[in-house]
Write a protein that holds these residues in place. Structure first.
Motif, PDB file in Angstrom:
ATOM      1  N   MET A  57       0.848  -1.191   0.000  1.00 60.55           N
ATOM      2  CA  MET A  57       0.000   0.000   0.000  1.00 60.55           C
ATOM      3  C   MET A  57       0.882   1.240   0.000  1.00 60.55           C
ATOM      4  O   MET A  57       1.812   1.354   0.808  1.00 60.55           O
ATOM      5  N   LEU A  58       0.616   2.164  -0.918  1.00 60.21           N
ATOM      6  CA  LEU A  58       1.368   3.410  -0.974  1.00 60.21           C
ATOM      7  C   LEU A  58       0.947   4.322   0.171  1.00 60.21           C
ATOM      8  O   LEU A  58      -0.247   4.426   0.471  1.00 60.21           O
ATOM      9  N   PRO A  59       1.901   4.996   0.838  1.00 60.12           N
ATOM     10  CA  PRO A  59       1.503   5.930   1.903  1.00 60.12           C
ATOM     11  C   PRO A  59       0.603   7.030   1.347  1.00 60.12           C
ATOM     12  O   PRO A  59       0.709   7.407   0.174  1.00 60.12           O
ATOM     13  N   GLU A  60      -0.291   7.543   2.185  1.00 59.44           N
ATOM     14  CA  GLU A  60      -1.132   8.655   1.747  1.00 59.44           C
ATOM     15  C   GLU A  60      -0.230   9.863   1.478  1.00 59.44           C
ATOM     16  O   GLU A  60       0.518  10.303   2.339  1.00 59.44           O
ATOM     17  N   PRO A  61      -0.271  10.408   0.247  1.00 59.54           N
ATOM     18  CA  PRO A  61       0.669  11.489  -0.089  1.00 59.54           C
ATOM     19  C   PRO A  61       0.385  12.765   0.697  1.00 59.54           C
ATOM     20  O   PRO A  61      -0.772  13.160   0.857  1.00 59.54           O
ATOM     21  N   GLU A  62       1.445  13.380   1.192  1.00 57.03           N
ATOM     22  CA  GLU A  62       1.327  14.618   1.955  1.00 57.03           C
ATOM     23  C   GLU A  62       1.444  15.810   1.001  1.00 57.03           C
ATOM     24  O   GLU A  62       2.448  15.946   0.291  1.00 57.03           O
TER      25      GLU A  62
END
Length: 506
Positions: free
Chosen positions: A1-6
């Protein structure tokens, strides 16, 4: 899962990429055209060799984010002074091992152009076969390939309120749609793909893209859109054990059923006048031509649809199997290649498939009344230019105008030859009159059309001055033929030339 982009980190990285001159043109100039073309074929060593020992930001980011090669942490920190290595890691793009930064994803610049202008995006996606050193994982999120570029160019460059991107992947179609559509919903069955879509939207400063998880139209049940675009997972894949089912290309259905399902369901999600555009494969089965099967899907739609379907190429089962086995990273001569090809051939044989077509579908829900457009054609030539979306929009506009116009109205119309049209005449040696007269189109689908002297004379005379009827009468007198008969012969062909873009209304 890709981290939620900041968002703040994405803005910082975008500023770093701008400062580094991280563009497709700059990278191509750095390692040369031949090496740049080789990257698309999965060969990264020519580009790496061309960069040599360069330590400037463009070279470091080119190796790390385009070629997928580890770089020294100090060099990367100098290349992305705002985001830093830590920021890249928080976005899920890299991992740090000691003094080395290792890529977890690619970020490649992608230029684009349409009627509204040109620009460039940075598109993040998963590592490719060259960076991985082997076959792709089944949850691989694909970057920008030839098919996605084609569909992006096909999108109509006309304004709309609400759009839908089905099977968004890395989000390239949603980004392209936002140039003309105020709000876009992007769906996919892959949470990782939607993570890349959100990351790419933030990285490029594009707002009003909402992501939703789910298959086909499930995430938008009961909703309608003015535009729908889809590069669906249309690749025909055997439904047997040990054949990789890549999410980015395999819809989990038998044969070409995923395209049939899209066609059957899209009408209910289009507003009156709304347009859907997609790519697809279709099978020729036991003598039933692929385009005829597509026609059957469209005619069977619960919501009547205008249709313009173009088959761009077709492959025999063996060529198709080899293409997609190689696409997954299993190459000829490696273990498993022949076994996978045989699985495809067995699957095709079970359904009596003799050919697989690839092409584009443009579907429109009529604003009112019954459908008036049903066009199915094979155009196995290269596209002539970048403005294909503009060409499609102009063709639809011409069609709608012609539907409301009888032959008397057409005869009263003043026309001009499109600026990209040329004429070629072929003579036998010593002959005064040509044996072949051909009109050629420099844009659009790059059509070439053989015409007779009457139609050639009419096209040549369409300079925005006199109405079509007056021109036909003059040509009839010049050729010594009946004016009424010539008009009856030419009017349907003038309609075709207007639709295909050889002629335009003045």
């Amino acid at each position: 899962m890709l981290p939620e982009p900041e968002p703040t980190v994405c803005r910082a990285l975008a500023a770093d990429l701008r400062d580094a001159g991280f563009t497709a043109e700059a990278l191509r100039d750095s390692w040369g055209a031949a090496a740049d073309d080789a990257i698309a074929r999965g060969l990264r060593s020519p580009a790496a060799r061309a960069l040599g020992g360069r330590t400037d930001a463009l070279a470091v980011l080119g190796r790390l984010l385009v070629l997928g090669m580890p770089q020294a942490a100090a060099s990367v920190d100098e290349a992305v002074v705002r985001a830093g290595v830590e920021g890249l890691a928080r976005l899920g793009l890299v991992t740090v091992a000691g003094d080395e930064v290792r890529p977890l994803a690619l970020v490649r610049p992608q230029s684009y152009a349409d009627a509204s202008g040109s620009g460039q995006w940075w598109i993040a996606s998963d590592l490719d076969e060259a960076a991985l050193g082997g076959p792709l994982p089944e949850d691989h999120v694909l970057g920008v390939g030839g098919a996605s570029l084609t569909l992006a160019g096909l999108q109509l460059p006309t304004a709309a309120a609400r759009g839908l991107d089905v099977g968004a992947g890395c989000g390239i179609q949603a980004l392209r749609a936002r140039a003309h559509v105020r709000q876009v919903v992007a769906t996919d069955i892959s949470p990782r793909a939607l993570g890349f879509t959100r990351l790419n939207a933030l990285l490029n400063g594009v707002e009003a893209i909402e992501t939703r998880l789910g298959s086909l139209f499930e995430p938008v049940a009961g909703e309608q859109f003015d535009r729908i675009v889809s590069n669906p997972p249309f690749v025909i894949t055997p439904r047997v054990a040990d054949v990789p089912a890549y999410e980015y290309r395999d819809g989990g259905m038998v044969g070409d059923d995923v395209v049939a399902a899209f066609v059957g369901g899209v009408g209910a999600h289009l507003t009156p006048g709304g347009v859907a555009q997609l790519l697809g494969n279709w099978e020729t089965r036991e003598g039933a031509a692929g385009l005829d099967r597509v026609r059957g899907w469209i005619e069977g739609s619960p919501v009547p649809l205008d249709a313009w379907v173009v088959e761009r190429e077709s492959l025999d089962p063996l060529s198709y199997a080899e293409l997609w086995v190689r696409d997954g990273g299993t190459l000829p001569g490696t273990p498993g290649f022949a076994r996978l090809v045989d699985a495809w051939l067995d699957d095709f044989a079970d359904r009596g498939v003799t050919e697989v077509g690839f092409g584009y579908l443009l579907l429109r829900r009529p604003a009112e009344g019954a459908p008036t457009l049903a066009r199915y054609e094979r155009l196995h030539t290269a596209l002539a230019g970048d403005g294909i979306g503009t060409h499609l929009a102009a063709a639809l506009e011409a069609h709608d105008r012609l539907v409301r116009m009888d032959d008397a109205g057409l005869a009263a119309s003043v026309l001009v030859v499109a600026p990209d049209v040329t004429e070629a005449r072929h003579h036998l040696p010593g002959a005064e009159d040509p044996t072949v007269i051909e009109l050629r189109q420099g844009g659009g689908f790059g059509r070439a059309l053989g015409v007779d002297p009457g139609l050639a004379a009419l096209v040549g005379a369409c300079d925005g001055d006199l109405p079509v009827g007056v021109l036909v009468d003059a040509i009839a007198e010049l050729l010594g033929v009946d004016a009424g008969a010539l008009r009856a012969d030419l009017m349907p062909r003038v309609r075709e030339l207007l639709f295909t873009g050889f002629l335009r209304f003045a």
